[in-house]
Motif scaffolding. Structure first.
Motif, mmCIF file in Angstrom:
data_model
loop_
_atom_site.group_PDB
_atom_site.id
_atom_site.type_symbol
_atom_site.label_atom_id
_atom_site.label_comp_id
_atom_site.label_asym_id
_atom_site.label_seq_id
_atom_site.Cartn_x
_atom_site.Cartn_y
_atom_site.Cartn_z
ATOM 1 N N ASN A 151 21.057 70.720 48.296
ATOM 2 C CA ASN A 151 20.346 69.574 47.734
ATOM 3 C C ASN A 151 21.347 68.488 47.340
ATOM 4 O O ASN A 151 21.169 67.319 47.668
ATOM 5 N N LEU A 152 22.407 68.886 46.629
ATOM 6 C CA LEU A 152 23.520 68.001 46.297
ATOM 7 C C LEU A 152 24.802 68.784 46.564
ATOM 8 O O LEU A 152 25.102 69.742 45.850
ATOM 9 N N VAL A 153 25.558 68.386 47.573
ATOM 10 C CA VAL A 153 26.722 69.152 47.991
ATOM 11 C C VAL A 153 27.751 69.242 46.873
ATOM 12 O O VAL A 153 28.308 70.306 46.595
ATOM 13 N N ILE A 188 34.207 64.840 47.077
ATOM 14 C CA ILE A 188 34.150 65.676 45.885
ATOM 15 C C ILE A 188 35.321 65.337 44.976
ATOM 16 O O ILE A 188 36.392 64.929 45.427
ATOM 17 N N GLU A 189 35.084 65.509 43.689
ATOM 18 C CA GLU A 189 36.101 65.162 42.708
ATOM 19 C C GLU A 189 37.202 66.217 42.650
ATOM 20 O O GLU A 189 38.359 65.914 42.413
ATOM 21 N N LEU A 235 28.228 72.735 53.153
ATOM 22 C CA LEU A 235 29.217 73.124 52.158
ATOM 23 C C LEU A 235 30.521 73.575 52.804
ATOM 24 O O LEU A 235 31.586 73.501 52.197
ATOM 25 N N PHE A 236 30.463 74.017 54.071
ATOM 26 C CA PHE A 236 31.652 74.516 54.750
ATOM 27 C C PHE A 236 32.342 73.438 55.576
ATOM 28 O O PHE A 236 33.344 73.725 56.232
ATOM 29 N N GLU A 237 31.801 72.245 55.581
ATOM 30 C CA GLU A 237 32.464 71.156 56.290
ATOM 31 C C GLU A 237 33.720 70.728 55.538
ATOM 32 O O GLU A 237 33.944 71.114 54.394
ATOM 33 N N ILE A 261 19.118 74.418 49.624
ATOM 34 C CA ILE A 261 19.759 75.151 48.545
ATOM 35 C C ILE A 261 19.971 74.251 47.335
ATOM 36 O O ILE A 261 20.624 73.210 47.446
ATOM 37 N N PRO A 262 19.452 74.630 46.155
ATOM 38 C CA PRO A 262 19.738 73.863 44.935
ATOM 39 C C PRO A 262 21.113 74.221 44.389
ATOM 40 O O PRO A 262 21.817 75.066 44.949
ATOM 41 N N SER A 263 21.505 73.625 43.301
ATOM 42 C CA SER A 263 22.775 73.949 42.658
ATOM 43 C C SER A 263 22.640 75.297 41.953
ATOM 44 O O SER A 263 21.759 75.473 41.113
ATOM 45 N N LEU A 264 23.505 76.230 42.300
ATOM 46 C CA LEU A 264 23.412 77.602 41.809
ATOM 47 C C LEU A 264 24.779 78.105 41.383
ATOM 48 O O LEU A 264 25.815 77.543 41.751
#
Length: 414
Positions: free
Chosen positions: A225-227, A259-260, A250-252, A205-208
């Motif tokens: 691709n980039l979490v 993440i910021e 992404l659900f971890e 999955i790309p950034s969407l």
């Protein structure tokens, strides 16, 4: 509409609208932009079920079309429109200057035969909506294409060369695909919708901004691709009936991918339904600005449905509703909360209740059973100014096994 009014409407609009009913057609002006063709009266089936062509009608149609060079809308009405698609490339090029065509939609409910389409001359095509089986060729050099909709078996024979400028992709009902093209190349993409792709097992999955996955029964793993980029960019996330989906990073837990900001801070619509093996390691809802939240049949999660400015309904079969399940800080603007069908619920976070400062209505029902609070909890609440629900106006408790001790203690702080 009566006959006189109908004729009057056709008269005043004849410069832009025209209709051809079989061989009947009044004068078609060169300024016509919208053309309707009724074809059931000119095509028939023989004894073997073979559709017989009507050369007289087709010649008349070609002569009319040759006069109309500014056509914008073409409507074919009838059961035998597949005859036109058999010679699609010649037919469409006779209707419009394909170099300037921006929107192309193909739909045929009765034909399963794949239609070959070469788009090499459609230089300015922005939207291709193929709702029938097609084999696409000549898309690799397109820089104008923005939206691609592939449905009902489209492109099953071969996958298209994805354009780097696509912003929205909707390959639906492409049941023959096992491997999707490389989606991370789509540098300007914002939306991805996949539906009825029965053989796909993995996705990168790309950034969407919008991700929709529906009816993908063999999908097991999704790899962003980039979490961090996907986490911050997503606005709409919908996953339905992906029964064996297990891994989606992404659900971890947020701690696993640095993440910021918080988890899915910009998501306004989150729907997860029918993902029995998917583990969601972060509390819900993910943000305080959610417009739609719907969770059902997800591993270790209760059913939830609601929005931040209205009511949240929870049906829990689990034992606890604590800050690992519910993000109480994101429910601060919630005005109505309903907790029903919680036969085995033994714990509800009192500290969480304290954060629901805008809650006006609380409804609890259907075999809700809480343990008597411990003496330690009782002392903590007694010694602290514990204003649990400062805005509460209505409390409804129906068919519950809640103890009198627990209830009386709670009411002291409401």
């Amino acid at each position: 509409m009566c006959g006189i009014m109908h004729e009057f409407a056709r008269l005043v609009s004849r410069a832009e609208f025209a209709t051809m009913d079989g061989l009947e057609c009044k004068e078609v002006l060169s300024t016509v932009r919208h053309f309707s063709i009724l074809i059931d009266s000119v095509y028939h089936e023989d004894e073997c079920g073979i559709i017989l062509r009507n050369g007289k009608f087709e010649e008349k149609l070609k002569s009319i079309i040759s006069l109309v060079r500014g056509l914008r809308t073409l409507i074919l009405i009838g059961d035998y429109d597949s005859l036109f698609f058999q010679s699609f490339q010649t037919f469409i090029c006779s209707l419009v200057n394909c170099a300037h065509l921006c929107y192309l939609k193909l739909e045929n409910k009765w034909s399963n035969e794949a239609l070959p389409i070469s788009l090499s001359n459609f230089y300015h095509l922005k939207v291709l909506d193929a709702r029938r089986p097609v084999i696409i060729d000549g898309m690799s050099d397109h820089v104008s294409i923005r939206k691609l909709v592939l449905m009902k078996g489209a492109c099953c024979a071969c996958s298209p060369s994805w354009s780097a400028c696509l912003q929205a992709i909707r390959p639906e009902d492409c049941k023959g695909w096992e491997i999707l093209p490389s989606l991370e190349r789509l540098s300007f993409r914002t939306k991805l919708k996949l539906r009825n792709m029965l053989r796909v097992t993995e996705l990168l999955i790309p950034s969407l901004k919008e991700l929709v996955l529906i009816d993908m029964p063999k999908l097991e793993r999704c790899f962003p691709n980039l979490v961090r980029d996907l986490n911050s960019s997503l606005r709409v996330l919908e996953i339905r009936r992906c029964w064996v989906l297990k891994a989606f990073r992404l659900f971890e837990s947020c701690e696993n991918f640095e993440i910021e900001k918080s988890w899915l801070p910009n998501v306004s619509e989150l729907t997860i339904h029918g993902c029995l093996h998917l583990m969601v390691s972060n509390p819900l809802p993910p943000s305080s600005r959610f417009c739609k939240l719907f969770i059902e049949r997800v591993s270790a999660l209760p059913k939830m449905e609601g929005s931040s400015d209205a009511e949240l309904r929870i049906e829990s079969s689990g034992l606890t509703l604590d800050d690992k399940i519910l993000s109480f800080r994101n429910l601060r603007t919630m005005t109505q909360l309903e907790i029903m069908g919680c036969e085995n619920l033994s714990y509800f976070s009192l500290e969480g209740l304290r954060q629901l400062v805008c809650l006006k209505r609380l409804a609890i029902g259907n075999f809700f059973s809480l343990d008597v609070p411990s003496m330690h909890t009782h002392k903590n609440m007694a010694n602290v100014d514990f204003d649990a629900l400062p805005s509460l106006e209505c409390l409804s408790i129906v068919d519950c096994g809640i103890t009198g001790v627990w209830l009386s203690m709670m009411l002291q702080h409401v």
